[in-house]
Design an enzyme around this catalytic site. Structure first.
Site, PDB file in Angstrom:
ATOM      1  N   LYS A 175     -90.153  37.625  17.580  1.00  0.00           N
ATOM      2  CA  LYS A 175     -90.185  38.926  18.277  1.00  0.00           C
ATOM      3  C   LYS A 175     -91.097  39.834  17.439  1.00  0.00           C
ATOM      4  O   LYS A 175     -90.673  40.407  16.449  1.00  0.00           O
ATOM      5  CB  LYS A 175     -88.775  39.500  18.368  1.00  0.00           C
ATOM      6  CG  LYS A 175     -88.518  40.447  19.522  1.00  0.00           C
ATOM      7  CD  LYS A 175     -89.296  41.735  19.509  1.00  0.00           C
ATOM      8  CE  LYS A 175     -88.774  42.781  18.559  1.00  0.00           C
ATOM      9  NZ  LYS A 175     -89.678  43.956  18.452  1.00  0.00           N
ATOM     10  N   GLY A 233     -82.966  46.932   8.683  1.00  0.00           N
ATOM     11  CA  GLY A 233     -82.533  45.781   7.875  1.00  0.00           C
ATOM     12  C   GLY A 233     -81.030  45.795   7.614  1.00  0.00           C
ATOM     13  O   GLY A 233     -80.356  44.767   7.683  1.00  0.00           O
ATOM     14  N   GLU A 250     -86.852  41.734   4.188  1.00  0.00           N
ATOM     15  CA  GLU A 250     -87.940  42.257   3.362  1.00  0.00           C
ATOM     16  C   GLU A 250     -88.188  43.686   3.828  1.00  0.00           C
ATOM     17  O   GLU A 250     -88.639  43.895   4.952  1.00  0.00           O
ATOM     18  CB  GLU A 250     -89.171  41.379   3.585  1.00  0.00           C
ATOM     19  CG  GLU A 250     -90.294  41.683   2.663  1.00  0.00           C
ATOM     20  CD  GLU A 250     -89.836  41.615   1.236  1.00  0.00           C
ATOM     21  OE1 GLU A 250     -89.957  42.634   0.559  1.00  0.00           O
ATOM     22  OE2 GLU A 250     -89.321  40.556   0.816  1.00  0.00           O
ATOM     23  N   CYS A 284     -95.976  47.804   2.797  1.00  0.00           N
ATOM     24  CA  CYS A 284     -94.755  47.962   1.990  1.00  0.00           C
ATOM     25  C   CYS A 284     -95.105  47.909   0.521  1.00  0.00           C
ATOM     26  O   CYS A 284     -94.318  48.342  -0.320  1.00  0.00           O
ATOM     27  CB  CYS A 284     -93.656  46.984   2.372  1.00  0.00           C
ATOM     28  SG  CYS A 284     -94.196  45.375   2.799  1.00  0.00           S
ATOM     29  N   GLU A 385     -89.526  56.378   1.302  1.00  0.00           N
ATOM     30  CA  GLU A 385     -90.744  55.705   1.771  1.00  0.00           C
ATOM     31  C   GLU A 385     -91.380  56.525   2.897  1.00  0.00           C
ATOM     32  O   GLU A 385     -90.746  56.787   3.913  1.00  0.00           O
ATOM     33  CB  GLU A 385     -90.414  54.296   2.260  1.00  0.00           C
ATOM     34  CG  GLU A 385     -91.670  53.492   2.540  1.00  0.00           C
ATOM     35  CD  GLU A 385     -91.386  52.044   2.923  1.00  0.00           C
ATOM     36  OE1 GLU A 385     -90.455  51.814   3.712  1.00  0.00           O
ATOM     37  OE2 GLU A 385     -92.110  51.153   2.435  1.00  0.00           O
TER      38      GLU A 385
HETATM   39  C1  UN1 Z   1     -96.907  44.319   3.340  1.00  0.00           C
HETATM   40  O1  UN1 Z   1     -97.233  45.320   2.707  1.00  0.00           O
HETATM   41  O2  UN1 Z   1     -96.119  44.420   4.283  1.00  0.00           O
HETATM   42  O3  UN1 Z   1    -100.197  42.427  -1.179  1.00  0.00           O
HETATM   43  C2  UN1 Z   1     -97.460  42.981   3.020  1.00  0.00           C
HETATM   44  C3  UN1 Z   1    -100.467  42.903  -0.089  1.00  0.00           C
HETATM   45  C4  UN1 Z   1    -100.639  41.995   1.102  1.00  0.00           C
HETATM   46  C5  UN1 Z   1     -99.330  41.807   1.813  1.00  0.00           C
HETATM   47  C6  UN1 Z   1     -98.641  43.096   2.110  1.00  0.00           C
HETATM   48  N1  UN1 Z   1    -101.173  40.732   0.681  1.00  0.00           N
HETATM   49  O4  UN1 Z   1    -100.587  44.112   0.069  1.00  0.00           O
END
Ligand code: UN1
Length: 496
Positions: A175, A233, A250, A284, A385
């Site tokens: 999804k 989450g 995550e 993230c 965040e």
């Molecule tokens: C994310 O920020 O959701 O290291 C993943 C990084 C990428 C992956 C980020 N290779 O920023």
């Protein structure tokens, strides 16, 4: 007429049972309608989970090296169509072409890396404590996996989950985020062309409430893997907990880059710019706090502002643009609200802090890259965040204080320190509370063959990518084979 896209269930492209659809629009220009996608509900999820359950009985018996070979074909097709899909991705989620190409490259890397695991997927053998008895452990698949993925890495993150899930012998219902359904359609075209059997992978479009929740609740879905906000989450974890489902989460980050007084300042500047404003701050792993030693703070801040004000904002499809829009209006509003919070808390706005609506850009969700100074570690803009192009500068007097500030949030995904001191480097590696630490590099740049994930409230202890992802998508089975021809009792027969 706008293009009408479909779900992919049991090897067929099908509309939502209700016939309902939702719009997908370009965040750089809301007048650009990309297409209509099925607004799926529990009945569609049920069909997809049923197809995945049916396909599991055969797929689990396909030898892992053969499953891996299909992933090699997927990787090859992704490589061939990289440019086309990069353009699709930029149009639907806004980040610049260089970055969407990188996002697809991450999917290609994952396909080849995970594909090769088909010839490893090692278990262990170990001597039994009893004579004429053999002992080993093997990995077994779990069953139907429900994957719920975000819009900021619309190719990389689905592939991080999907490819290892398939390699381990599971079947899948994906999804994808409502903001990026088109990239998911492209991925499924490729999975089909590469020869993934019908029902092994299924695609359900729709909202979290309409489709995602039904997937999490479905009785045939044994594992849920989710990347997204901490709020969602927590809900998913609670639902999975009630039914004792496997769940891998995550979630958020509040990543910091420390710059010590002995650092290479030009290098640290380049890192901060990329970390904070790459992907318009919507990673993230993005750098949202810049922790500066007081001796270099003034100089580095001046260097930074000079560069931030030069960042070219616009449509990511224009190769000269350096920063695209935010994903949608709600995201832009959230960023703007945090800017007001920062001002009220007493932080000093050095640059940005406003909606960007010049020239051609009135129809997109653009925001100026923003830097706050005089931020204290407990302010909300230093704790929560924001997921946008907002960087908070925090001044510190010592290395110890820098580490304490870096660790002082509920999150622990990525982290970075710029220093030339070997001793400090090793102390930082030991004392920073994060799943990822970079020395003399920005907080972004994770590679697919190393574990990815965070400590504290960033996750629930799992690591995607690396060799650790197989622990999410398989169960361990311990096997004992007794060829002594008699009853042997462990712990009882092996007396000293
Ligand atoms: C994310 O920020 O959701 O290291 C993943 C990084 C990428 C992956 C980020 N290779 O920023």
């Amino acid at each position: 007429m706008p293009e009408l896209y479909k779900n992919h269930i049991g090897g067929k492209w099908v509309a939502a049972k209700s016939g309902k659809t939702f719009e997908n629009r370009n965040p750089a220009n809301r007048n650009d309608l990309i297409g209509l996608f099925p607004a799926s509900g529990p009945e569609d999820v049920d069909k997809a989970a049923g197809a995945a359950k049916k396909a599991f009985s055969k797929w689990r018996l396909v030898p892992a090296p053969k499953r891996g070979e299909i992933l090699y074909r997927v990787g090859e097709l992704l490589r061939q169509r990289k440019e086309e899909i990069a353009r699709v991705m930029t149009r639907e989620m806004g980040k610049i072409l260089k970055e969407t190409r990188g996002d697809i490259q991450e999917g290609i890397d994952t396909a080849f890396y995970v594909g090769s695991e088909g010839r490893r997927l090692f278990g262990e053998t170990t001597p039994s404590e009893l004579p004429d008895k053999f002992a080993m452990s093997v990995r077994v698949p779990i069953g139907v996996c429900g994957l719920i993925t975000p819009w900021n890495f619309p190719m990389a993150i689905p592939t991080w989950k999907l490819f290892p899930a398939l390699l381990c012998g599971n079947t899948v219902v994906l999804k994808p985020a409502e903001d990026t359904p088109h990239t998911a359609v492209k991925l499924f075209e490729i999975l089909e062309e590469a020869g993934v059997p019908p029902g092994v992978v299924n695609l359900i479009h729709g909202s979290g409430e309409g489709a995602g929740a039904a997937l999490v609740r479905h009785r045939d879905v044994q594992l849920v893997s989710f990347t997204g906000s901490s709020a969602v989450g927590r809900e998913i974890a609670a639902l999975c907990g009630q039914n004792l489902k496997r769940v891998s989460l995550e979630m958020g980050g509040k990543n910091a880059q420390i710059v010590m007084e002995d650092a290479d300042l030009k290098l640290a500047l380049d890192g901060a710019l990329w970390g904070a404003f790459g992907t318009t701050g919507q990673r993230c792993t993005a750098t949202s706090r810049l922790i500066l030693h007081q001796e270099i703070k003034k100089e580095l801040t001046e260097m930074l502002i000079g560069q931030v004000e030069k960042i070219k904002i616009g449509d990511g499809l224009d190769e000269t643009v350096e920063m695209g829009p935010l994903i949608n209006e709600a995201a832009r509003q959230k960023v703007h609200d945090y800017v007001q919070i920062g001002k009220k808390e007493g932080a000093r706005l050095l640059t940005g802090g406003t909606i960007y609506e010049e020239g051609n850009w009135i129809h997109g969700h653009f925001y100026r890259p923003t830097v706050f100074d005089r931020v204290t570690p407990t302010m909300r803009i230093a704790q929560e965040e924001i997921f946008g192009p907002v960087l908070s500068i925090i001044e510190v007097k010592s290395f110890e204080e820098a580490i304490e500030v870096l660790n002082g949030t509920p999150y622990g995904l990525s982290s970075s320190i710029y220093t030339r001191d070997v001793g400090r480097t090793f102390r930082a590696l030991r004392d920073i509370e994060a799943g990822i630490t970079y020395i003399n590099g920005p907080t972004i740049g994770a590679e697919v063959h190393l574990p990815f994930g965070g400590v504290k409230e960033t996750g629930n202890g799992h690591r995607e990518a690396g060799t650790t992802v197989y622990d999410i998508f398989s169960e361990w089975k311990s096997v004992y084979i007794d060829y002594s021809g008699k009853l042997q009792k462990a712990q009882i027969d092996n007396v000293e």
